[in-house]
Design a protein around this motif. Structure first.
Motif, mmCIF file in Angstrom:
data_model
loop_
_atom_site.group_PDB
_atom_site.id
_atom_site.type_symbol
_atom_site.label_atom_id
_atom_site.label_comp_id
_atom_site.label_asym_id
_atom_site.label_seq_id
_atom_site.Cartn_x
_atom_site.Cartn_y
_atom_site.Cartn_z
ATOM 1 N N PHE A 181 1.239 -1.565 0.216
ATOM 2 C CA PHE A 181 -0.009 -0.101 0.068
ATOM 3 C C PHE A 181 1.103 1.742 0.254
ATOM 4 O O PHE A 181 2.145 1.468 0.729
ATOM 5 N N LEU A 219 -8.631 4.542 -2.959
ATOM 6 C CA LEU A 219 -8.019 4.958 -4.339
ATOM 7 C C LEU A 219 -8.847 3.580 -4.816
ATOM 8 O O LEU A 219 -8.671 3.546 -6.254
ATOM 9 N N LEU A 220 -7.945 2.605 -4.573
ATOM 10 C CA LEU A 220 -8.201 1.365 -4.852
ATOM 11 C C LEU A 220 -10.331 0.555 -5.591
ATOM 12 O O LEU A 220 -10.268 0.743 -6.228
ATOM 13 N N TYR A 278 -11.869 3.235 -6.527
ATOM 14 C CA TYR A 278 -12.666 4.048 -6.629
ATOM 15 C C TYR A 278 -12.043 3.640 -8.557
ATOM 16 O O TYR A 278 -12.769 4.291 -9.519
ATOM 17 N N ILE A 279 -11.142 2.559 -9.073
ATOM 18 C CA ILE A 279 -11.214 1.785 -9.873
ATOM 19 C C ILE A 279 -12.279 1.391 -10.767
ATOM 20 O O ILE A 279 -13.056 2.069 -12.001
ATOM 21 N N LYS A 280 -12.957 0.966 -9.725
ATOM 22 C CA LYS A 280 -14.126 0.164 -9.950
ATOM 23 C C LYS A 280 -14.913 0.746 -10.300
ATOM 24 O O LYS A 280 -16.115 0.864 -10.498
ATOM 25 N N ASN A 281 -15.131 1.742 -8.914
ATOM 26 C CA ASN A 281 -16.535 2.388 -8.198
ATOM 27 C C ASN A 281 -18.429 2.055 -8.536
ATOM 28 O O ASN A 281 -18.775 2.733 -8.811
ATOM 29 N N GLN A 289 -8.765 -5.457 1.517
ATOM 30 C CA GLN A 289 -9.122 -4.378 0.420
ATOM 31 C C GLN A 289 -9.846 -5.768 -0.743
ATOM 32 O O GLN A 289 -10.304 -5.552 -1.679
ATOM 33 N N ALA A 290 -9.336 -6.922 -0.151
ATOM 34 C CA ALA A 290 -9.225 -8.192 -1.058
ATOM 35 C C ALA A 290 -11.023 -8.280 -1.189
ATOM 36 O O ALA A 290 -11.935 -8.679 -1.904
ATOM 37 N N MET A 308 -13.523 -6.593 0.114
ATOM 38 C CA MET A 308 -13.941 -4.927 0.355
ATOM 39 C C MET A 308 -15.235 -4.780 -1.389
ATOM 40 O O MET A 308 -16.655 -4.364 -0.952
ATOM 41 N N GLU A 309 -14.662 -5.337 -2.360
ATOM 42 C CA GLU A 309 -15.460 -5.138 -2.844
ATOM 43 C C GLU A 309 -16.661 -6.690 -3.704
ATOM 44 O O GLU A 309 -17.255 -7.003 -4.396
#
Lengths: 299, 270
Positions: free
Chosen positions: A85, A97-98, A100-103, A142-143, A145-146
């Motif tokens: 990071f 920030l990460l 936001y890539i896929k948003n 991070q892994a 969250m989406e």
């Protein structure tokens, strides 16, 4: 219904002349936690990268179905051994920030993911001041969250203290059982893998040597029956023969039996047959014992 | 998605302490030169602070475009060097994996990454020049205007001095983008981010040799960066930088767009 979230068929990966992986076949089902253990350099990280789509296999096919994904889901969540990071940003800012890539997720969902791994989403502490364990947790946040359907983790317990390992274990189990996430976990901590996984693949020199089903394999382990004296052994052997049980005499008053019935039923039957039992031991070989015999001694 | 990735790269790069420190130090250096080298800003007397303007007065133009010139050379080199090493850092740390798994295309990822690097270098370099210009105009009068203080496009300077400043900012931005591009290009073969960061400086120094042999203007990087040559013009500086940009970023995209660059056993370990 359980669906395969990742399928590998005859997957192999060569770096020049050297095959890091060879003939890998596996299916990871929804809600299942699959472990991948083996000595250093056995191809754990390579397989994770192949499953994540970061590198392509030299041979074989990988299928990670896209259909049925939660809308906006990342599909695959990945946490590698290193947690790279931006050191000058807070944990939350890094994930923001990460994301936001896929948003596709809200700030609340990012915070929730951070909370799940036991970090404080409101903390302004820079990642550069995080301990290694905190970075590992952030990598896991991070892994997840989406809302991935397939979670790939490479050495997730590295650098974690005992309490954090227990928390991580509970988190992974809950993600698998409650959210149906398929988890593939590569680790060298055998006890942890055994505690958290449903199935473990033992790998040596890039090849799967054995698949160890933690639950079902443990149910089929032999029991050791100790009788009071040698005369009872004779009665026991007669009984075993009569009931078609496979056995092996270990000592004068000790027999190992591959039973095909529950242990309480066996005890009742032996008591009714007037066999004096001193003790019964049911001991599954641990993953570590399997690891030693299979991958170190090469039995 | 590509625009969001570029935004992220810009945020990551431009909030880095080393970037901010370099930016601040270069601005302070420029300010120091503008303030101290000019003297009291009044009518020039005899001595080392002789005024370059025909009228004998120091103006904001002369202070900015003559005494601050050494900083113009340093800004693109340092800003470009810091931003340019970012590709190697991401490769070295493994951050590329976090981004790539979300972007789902190696080509899109590397494109977003290098556009972010270029934008951060361009913005940092142009912005520092414009801040120095503001500082100079705050200290010194803006008139009289003497075209003799600039080395090229003098007529254009006489008629459109503020647009001239804007174009100088763009030239410096392109120069910084090129220096960052040289670092990106070096990332293909060099894995160590520090070595990659130092590469543009080495490239700049070694460019003296081919320039001395060929006398090709495009190889005279020092003049292109410091805007110190009478034979130059905005058109040929832009042309030179565009050639460098296309080569450096083009080759970087081609190599980083391919899996093989991450596909060796050593690279795969992260």
């Amino acid at each position: 219904m359980n669906k395969a979230m990742a399928t590998a068929k005859n997957v192999g990966k060569a770096y020049g002349e050297h095959w890091a992986l060879k003939d890998i076949n596996l299916e990871i089902m929804t809600g299942e936690i699959v472990g991948f253990v083996g000595p250093n350099g056995c191809g754990k990280t390579t397989l994770i990268k192949i499953l994540a789509g970061l590198i392509t296999p030299t041979e074989g096919t990988i299928n990670v179905p896209k259909e049925g994904l939660i809308p906006g889901s990342a599909g695959i969540g990945l946490a590698m051994e290193s947690a790279p990071f931006a050191a000058h940003l807070s944990g939350y800012k890094n994930l923001e920030l990460l994301a936001y890539i896929k948003n596709v997720i809200s700030t609340n969902e990012i915070k929730q993911a951070i909370q799940i791994v036991g970090l404080d989403p409101g903390s302004g502490k820079k990642v550069g001041h995080y301990s290694f364990g905190m970075r590992q947790r952030l990598a896991l946040a991070q892994a997840i969250m989406e809302r991935p359907r397939l979670l790939l983790l490479d050495e997730p317990t590295n650098g974690l203290d005992a309490q954090a390992i227990i928390e991580l274990r509970d988190t992974l189990k809950s993600l698998a059982k409650e959210n149906g996430i398929a988890i593939f976990l590569a680790s060298h901590l055998l006890t942890e893998v055994e505690n958290v996984c449903d199935r473990v693949l033992m790998v040596k020199q890039g090849k799967i040597k054995k698949t160890f089903n933690i639950k079902s394999d443990n149910e089929r382990v032999p029991v050791i029956v100790q009788t009071t004296d040698a005369s009872d052994i004779e009665k026991l052997l007669i009984w075993l023969k009569a009931h078609g049980q496979t056995y092996q005499v270990i000592k004068a008053n000790e027999v190992s039996i591959d039973i095909n019935m529950p242990v309480p039923k066996l005890v009742n039957s032996l008591v009714q047959a007037n066999i004096n039992i001193e003790g019964i031991i049911k001991k599954a070989p641990t993953l570590e014992e399997e690891f030693i015999s299979l991958l170190i001694k090469g039995e | 998605m590509i625009f969001r990735q570029i935004t992220i790269e810009l945020k990551r790069l431009m909030t880095r302490p080393i970037y901010l420190i370099a930016f601040t130090v270069l601005i302070l250096l420029g300010m120091g030169l503008i303030y101290f080298s000019v003297g009291d800003g009044g009518p020039a007397g005899p001595g080392e602070h002789a005024a370059p303007d025909a009228s004998g007065y120091w103006t904001a133009w002369s202070a900015l475009l003559t005494v601050a010139l050494p900083v113009f050379l340093l800004i693109p080199v340092f800003i470009g060097f810091i931003a340019g090493a970012s590709l190697a850092e991401d490769r070295h740390s493994g951050y590329w994996q976090f981004a790539l798994i979300r972007v789902n295309s190696r080509l899109k990822w590397v494109f977003g990454k290098i556009v972010g690097i270029f934008a951060a270098s361009f913005a940092g370099s142009s912005l520092s020049f414009l801040l120095l210009a503001v500082f100079s105009f705050l200290l010194y009068p803006s008139a009289p205007l003497d075209a003799g203080i600039v080395r090229f496009n003098q007529e254009f300077f006489s008629t459109n001095p503020y647009l001239y400043l804007g174009l100088v900012a763009v030239m410096l931005g392109l120069g910084a983008g090129t220096m960052a591009g040289v670092a990106c290009l070096a990332s293909i073969w060099i894995k160590n981010p520090y070595a990659v960061g130092a590469f543009p400086i080495a490239f700049l120094l070694f460019s003296i040799v081919p320039y001395s042999l060929t006398r090709l203007q495009i190889l005279d990087l020092f003049s292109l960066l410091s805007l110190q040559r009478t034979g130059l013009s905005f058109e040929n500086i832009t042309f030179s930088w565009l050639i460098y940009l296309m080569v450096c970023y083009g080759v970087t995209i081609i190599f980083f767009g391919r899996e093989s660059i991450f596909n060796n056993k050593k690279g795969a370990s992260r």
